[in-house]
Motif scaffolding. Structure first.
Motif, mmCIF file in Angstrom:
data_model
loop_
_atom_site.group_PDB
_atom_site.id
_atom_site.type_symbol
_atom_site.label_atom_id
_atom_site.label_comp_id
_atom_site.label_asym_id
_atom_site.label_seq_id
_atom_site.Cartn_x
_atom_site.Cartn_y
_atom_site.Cartn_z
ATOM 1 N N PRO A 192 0.823 -1.216 0.000
ATOM 2 C CA PRO A 192 0.000 0.000 0.000
ATOM 3 C C PRO A 192 0.855 1.263 0.000
ATOM 4 O O PRO A 192 1.947 1.303 0.554
ATOM 5 C CB PRO A 192 -0.796 -0.134 1.307
ATOM 6 N N TRP A 193 0.345 2.276 -0.661
ATOM 7 C CA TRP A 193 0.928 3.613 -0.616
ATOM 8 C C TRP A 193 -0.148 4.630 -0.995
ATOM 9 O O TRP A 193 -0.864 4.419 -1.963
ATOM 10 C CB TRP A 193 2.113 3.727 -1.585
ATOM 11 N N LEU A 195 1.074 5.034 3.114
ATOM 12 C CA LEU A 195 0.920 4.152 4.256
ATOM 13 C C LEU A 195 -0.069 4.742 5.251
ATOM 14 O O LEU A 195 -0.143 5.958 5.426
ATOM 15 C CB LEU A 195 2.276 3.925 4.939
ATOM 16 N N SER A 196 -0.792 3.846 5.901
ATOM 17 C CA SER A 196 -1.731 4.278 6.934
ATOM 18 C C SER A 196 -0.958 4.661 8.186
ATOM 19 O O SER A 196 0.018 4.003 8.569
ATOM 20 C CB SER A 196 -2.726 3.165 7.243
ATOM 21 N N SER A 197 -1.398 5.707 8.849
ATOM 22 C CA SER A 197 -0.720 6.159 10.070
ATOM 23 C C SER A 197 -1.129 5.361 11.286
ATOM 24 O O SER A 197 -0.555 5.514 12.354
ATOM 25 C CB SER A 197 -1.029 7.642 10.310
ATOM 26 N N LEU A 198 -2.138 4.468 11.137
ATOM 27 C CA LEU A 198 -2.642 3.713 12.289
ATOM 28 C C LEU A 198 -2.160 2.276 12.328
ATOM 29 O O LEU A 198 -2.371 1.589 13.317
ATOM 30 C CB LEU A 198 -4.179 3.718 12.285
ATOM 31 N N SER A 199 -1.541 1.804 11.246
ATOM 32 C CA SER A 199 -1.118 0.402 11.200
ATOM 33 C C SER A 199 0.063 0.178 12.125
ATOM 34 O O SER A 199 0.871 1.068 12.382
ATOM 35 C CB SER A 199 -0.739 0.017 9.765
ATOM 36 N N ASP A 249 2.035 -6.998 6.215
ATOM 37 C CA ASP A 249 2.457 -5.715 6.784
ATOM 38 C C ASP A 249 3.792 -5.251 6.214
ATOM 39 O O ASP A 249 4.562 -4.574 6.901
ATOM 40 C CB ASP A 249 2.559 -5.824 8.305
ATOM 41 N N GLU A 252 4.148 -1.347 6.256
ATOM 42 C CA GLU A 252 4.436 -0.769 7.566
ATOM 43 C C GLU A 252 5.855 -1.093 8.015
ATOM 44 O O GLU A 252 6.526 -0.268 8.634
ATOM 45 C CB GLU A 252 3.426 -1.281 8.590
ATOM 46 N N ARG A 255 8.310 1.347 6.686
ATOM 47 C CA ARG A 255 8.376 2.600 7.426
ATOM 48 C C ARG A 255 9.368 2.493 8.588
ATOM 49 O O ARG A 255 10.192 3.386 8.812
ATOM 50 C CB ARG A 255 6.988 2.962 7.955
#
Length: 602
Positions: A192-193, A195-199, A249, A252, A255
């Protein structure tokens, strides 16, 4: 464009027919088409390219079957003169070959990076879509996006990085990536891009020191919020363990790795001498001397004499890839990013570290130099029939639901322990196709895939047993452990298994002593999967594992492919009925495209 990994694919680039009457030309085209479908052409053990095939005069009353025989005869004659595509004589050869369907992509990228000539007739045929009008940067980016479109996906890129690294040319690829490429590469890799800040990630991520240093260098160049930094971090993480491509994941984790790269760079930047790099110029030997000398396992192949770089190769392209990986994305606007993301460093200030090799040298750490791409005899050619069995046991869903099993290289441990149990000697080439993972560390909690219940592999009633390491749920035979957990209360995944099983649980110890270690492993997870393999083989193949595996044959493996060739007399009805000799194709947790072939003894 057909996938380069296609197990069986034949393509005719151009047909020349001439006649004074148009209906005769049409008739000849139909005959040739039927003949090509009928003719027995070479198998897909390697990519074969034919420059031209002279069919002579085709009479209108001729049958397609007779024309097919002519094609077979000419192909057989050319096969005796086939030349390896990297040989100097390949330029004038009528037939050339590559070891697998992806090798031309890697070799084309290497020659583009080095600035060598690509005038040979077979390059546009081997890498469909590429043409000599592309400049160096566009060609490298096209190879990258083409590899991501194959069934191997992101794992097909890992050998590309290995090949370029072995010849000191990894920077040549990374420096031509545009800011707009990062998001496209992430999405094309299945990550994904943005990225979710909650994962969150359940377990920490870490690269080996050399890979971490490489990542840190390019994070400094691109910036920590650049999608290219995250894509490189994800690729390096997956390269160290191909099974990680199944993890959910990966984005994530990239990151976390990028942030670790920033921390690593802060500690080492004072020790690294700056090297001026200009993405508008080819990567020269002077720049390569600043990077650690990476050597290939079998030595670098002799390369053609380089030609002077043309003007198009000196200009940084400002357009997207000729065939975008995904719908066009807008370039990242650095001015609109938070200040923490505006940390990219101009190219002339980038410090390229002189570090140890940054990627595994090959798919197998035990690979012997000079054996990749060659036929090796084995007495256990049926060993890889275990791959369809494991797929039928839903090993992919098991790995996806147990991230710890991916990190522990469970699938590789299972194959190695099974090979040892079957008495396969360590000198057999089968071990050269397997990784050498670290010592096995048992997983504290797991359950078998509920899919096993469909195969009637579990005998009832199930029985609960309390052990020093926690609770275990066994079948009535005491040979298959259905689940293991450490909490006082059974987790949700165990309850789901029980609801599927609809069996009666007897709350008393199955036996008063530990289960017999018949397979040389005290871990119930490995014992369970070996027993499931044995039961599934007996149920569907009507034979034991030893009989299934012990079959003389030949192995041919490259960085991305494994071809198993068996004598025609080894074909059995039971194996065919069970579908065990059907081509598995791309096996993500194994890291290769696997194909089976039957041939008459020569």
């Amino acid at each position: 464009m057909p996938s380069p990994c296609a197990a069986s694919y034949h393509h005719v680039h151009r047909v020349h027919l001439w006649s004074t009457h148009a209906p005769l030309v049409q008739r000849g085209a139909i005959l040739i088409e039927d003949a090509l479908h009928t003719a027995s052409l070479p198998t897909a053990e390697r990519l074969v390219l034919v420059r031209q095939l002279q069919l002579g005069i085709i009479r209108s009353d001729r049958s397609s079957a007779s024309l097919a025989l002519t094609i077979e005869q000419q192909m057989a004659q050319l096969a005796g003169t086939a030349v390896y595509a990297l040989d100097a004589a390949a330029v004038d050869a009528a037939m050339v070959y590559f070891n697998d369907a992806l090798e031309p992509y890697y070799q084309l990228a290497l020659r583009l990076a080095l600035g060598f000539g690509l005038e040979a007739w077979f390059w546009p045929l081997a890498v469909r879509g590429w043409h000599r009008g592309m400049d160096r940067a566009s060609g490298l980016r096209y190879v990258l996006q083409s590899l991501l479109q194959t069934e191997s996906g992101s794992l097909a890129v890992v050998p590309l990085l290995q090949v370029l690294q072995e010849h000191h040319q990894l920077t040549a690829l990374l420096q031509v990536l545009l800011p707009s490429d990062g998001a496209v590469l992430m999405q094309a890799s299945g990550w994904p891009w943005p990225l979710s800040s909650l994962s969150q990630v359940a377990s920490p991520s870490q690269l080996n020191p050399a890979n971490q240093m490489l990542l840190s260098t390019w994070v400094q160049h691109w910036g920590s919020c650049d999608a290219r930094s995250h894509w490189l971090a994800a690729i390096l993480w997956v390269a160290e363990n191909p099974g990680r491509v199944l993890a959910s994941d990966v984005g994530e984790r990239s990151r976390i790795l990028v942030h670790q790269g920033i921390a690593t760079l802060d500690m080492t930047s004072a020790l690294l001498p700056p090297i001026e790099t200009n993405p508008d110029e080819p990567f020269t030997s002077a720049t390569a001397q600043a990077v650690a000398p990476f050597l290939s396992e079998d030595g670098a192949a002799p390369m053609p004499t380089p030609y002077p770089a043309d003007e198009s190769a000196q200009t940084q392209p400002t357009v997207a890839l000729p065939h975008p990986i995904a719908p066009a994305l807008q370039p990242l606007d650095a001015g609109r990013l938070p200040s923490a993301c505006n940390n990219a460093v101009p190219p002339e200030q980038v410090a390229l570290a002189s570090v140890a090799p940054v990627l595994p040298p090959a798919q197998s750490s035990t690979c012997i130099a000079g054996t990749v791409g060659t036929d090796l005899p084995t007495h256990y050619g049926g060993f890889f029939f275990l791959l369809p069995l494991l797929n039928r046991l839903a090993i992919v869903s098991f790995l996806q639901s147990h991230p710890g099993a991916i990190e522990a290289n469970f699938a590789q441990h299972l194959l190695r322990i099974t090979a040892n149990r079957l008495g396969i000697p360590q000198t057999d080439p089968i071990y050269q196709t397997l990784f050498s993972p670290d010592a096995w560390e048992p997983l504290p909690q797991w359950t078998i895939p509920a899919h096993w219940l469909n195969h009637q592999l579990i005998s009832s009633p199930w029985k609960l047993r309390q052990t020093l390491i926690g609770s275990q749920l066994w079948d009535s035979s005491g040979q298959i452990c259905l689940a293991q957990w450490q909490q006082a209360k059974a987790p949700t995944m165990v309850h789901r298994l029980l609801s599927r099983g609809r069996e009666h649980i007897v709350k008393k110890p199955l036996i008063t002593r530990a289960p017999a270690q018949w397979n040389g492993s005290s871990d119930p997870l490995l014992q369970t999967w070996q027993m499931a393999l044995q039961r599934l083989c007996c149920r569907y193949g009507r034979m034991g594992l030893r009989r299934l595996v012990y079959r003389p044959g030949r192995l041919k493996f490259t960085r991305t492919h494994l071809d198993v060739t068996l004598p025609l007399e080894q074909a059995e009805v039971g194996i065919r009925r069970a579908g065990l000799d059907l081509n598995p194709g791309w096996v993500p947790w194994f890291g290769r495209v696997v194909q089976f072939h039957y041939q008459e003894r020569r």
